[in-house]
Design an enzyme around this catalytic site. Structure first.
Site: not given
Length: 368
Positions: A143, A245
């Site tokens: 991320e 995700e």
């Protein structure tokens, strides 16, 4: 390539040691066997550099060190599954708000951190190869929307962000030139984030194969926004896409009794009603299954066949006592006050007793 039906099972070894059990139709089996029977063909495993305090207390949430990663990777590879290695370049959680420098790298300047990333990546992959636990794909960072290794690699300093990411990519290419590399951002429904980040990175960065996206409907915009972003990113950059995700809740029932924690030791379960009201699907077993059907269909419709699949985040993270998102030792590392409950069990693909949920059948039966 088969459509990836992946699962992030990074906490599984910890859960297993704490007595978590999983059932399909009343029959107990291990987590990975059940997931494979429902079509799972790959796993995603996070790796933290050194998830222990200086006096060797574990950080929790799986305490995903190299040995844990090797153990879980070998189980998956033995079952013929793929293995996505998720390098956080931190001793604990790395996300847009937290990109803490590993303890061993503190005090290094940008050149020192660049070398540390290269060495760590290279040594990790060499260790995995030696252990017959080599990945089939790798994430260089987790991320990365706001960068990595704060404060030096923090947005908007794209020169330093690219410098650090490039070091990891070069190390991967040194060990295996054919290993697919993913660069992963959060907020999958936010097109302007992806355009800004990848426009800037591609002016400075080494090549890679896959763009990874996180999409949690409570925080990352509408599902239509996700579709629009995936379509635009696929056409704009010509890269394959994976939803690295994703999750969705199956209930709003609390699970305090299962965790065995006092109220002051937990924040409660994930996804409060104010957030639930924003999403298209209800927090029910049926709503979770319908959400996953929609997600898979949207990935399959990405232009040019660029949507490769998904990794469901922590499908087996049951609310067993002793397994939370952090420990006192890790809270000190990330400078967080806690508390340290599960916060995720109502978004697993098993109920609080470990019974497989209908979403797994939906995943199994989906055809691209």
């Amino acid at each position: 390539m088969d459509f990836i039906k992946g699962m992030d099972i990074s906490t599984w070894l910890e859960l297993e040691k704490l007595g978590a059990k999983y059932y399909d139709g009343g029959k107990e089996e291990d987590l990975l066997s059940i997931l494979k029977s429902y079509g799972t063909n790959s796993v995603r495993l996070r790796l933290w550099n050194d998830p222990y305090s200086e006096d060797k207390k574990p950080y929790g949430a799986g305490t995903n060190d190299l040995l844990t990663t090797i153990t879980l990777a070998k189980r998956a590879l033995h079952k013929g599954m793929g293995f996505l290695l998720d390098l956080h370049y931190s001793d604990f959680w790395a996300d847009p708000g937290k990109q803490f420098v590993p303890k061993a790298w503190r005090g290094l300047d940008a050149a020192g951190l660049e070398k540390a990333i290269y060495d760590f990546t290279k040594e990790t992959l060499e260790s995995l190869k030696k252990a017959d636990a080599f990945p089939t794909m790798i994430q260089v960072g987790n991320e990365l929307s706001n960068g990595l290794l704060f404060p030096l690699g923090r947005y908007p300093d794209y020169d330093t962000i690219a410098r650090f990411v490039n070091a990891g990519i070069r190390a991967v290419r040194f060990v295996d030139r054919n290993l697919p590399i993913m660069l992963h951002l959060d907020n999958g429904g936010k097109n302007e984030l992806y355009r800004d980040w990848f426009d800037n990175y591609l002016k400075r960065g080494e090549d890679f194969e896959v763009i990874g996206l996180s999409y949690y409907p409570f925080w990352h915009g509408t599902i239509e926004g996700l579709s629009d972003n995936m379509a635009d990113v696929a056409k704009r950059y010509g890269k394959d896409l994976i939803l690295a995700e994703v999750s969705m809740g199956f209930t709003m029932e609390d699970y305090q009794n299962y965790e065995g924690l006092a109220r002051e030791e937990r924040k409660g379960y994930a996804t409060r009603q104010a957030l639930v009201d924003k999403i298209k699907y209800p927090m029910t077993k049926e709503g979770q299954a319908d959400f996953m059907q929609d997600i898979m269909a949207r990935i399959a419709r990405v232009p040019g066949g660029k949507g490769l699949g998904f990794y469901y985040w922590e499908p087996g993270w049951l609310p067993v006592k002793g397994s939370g998102w952090a420990t006192e030792a890790s809270l000190e590392y990330i400078e967080d006050v806690g508390p340290c409950g599960n916060e995720w069990a109502n978004q697993a693909l098993f109920d609080y007793h470990g019974n497989a949920l209908p979403s797994l059948k939906t995943i199994r039966d989906f055809k691209r």
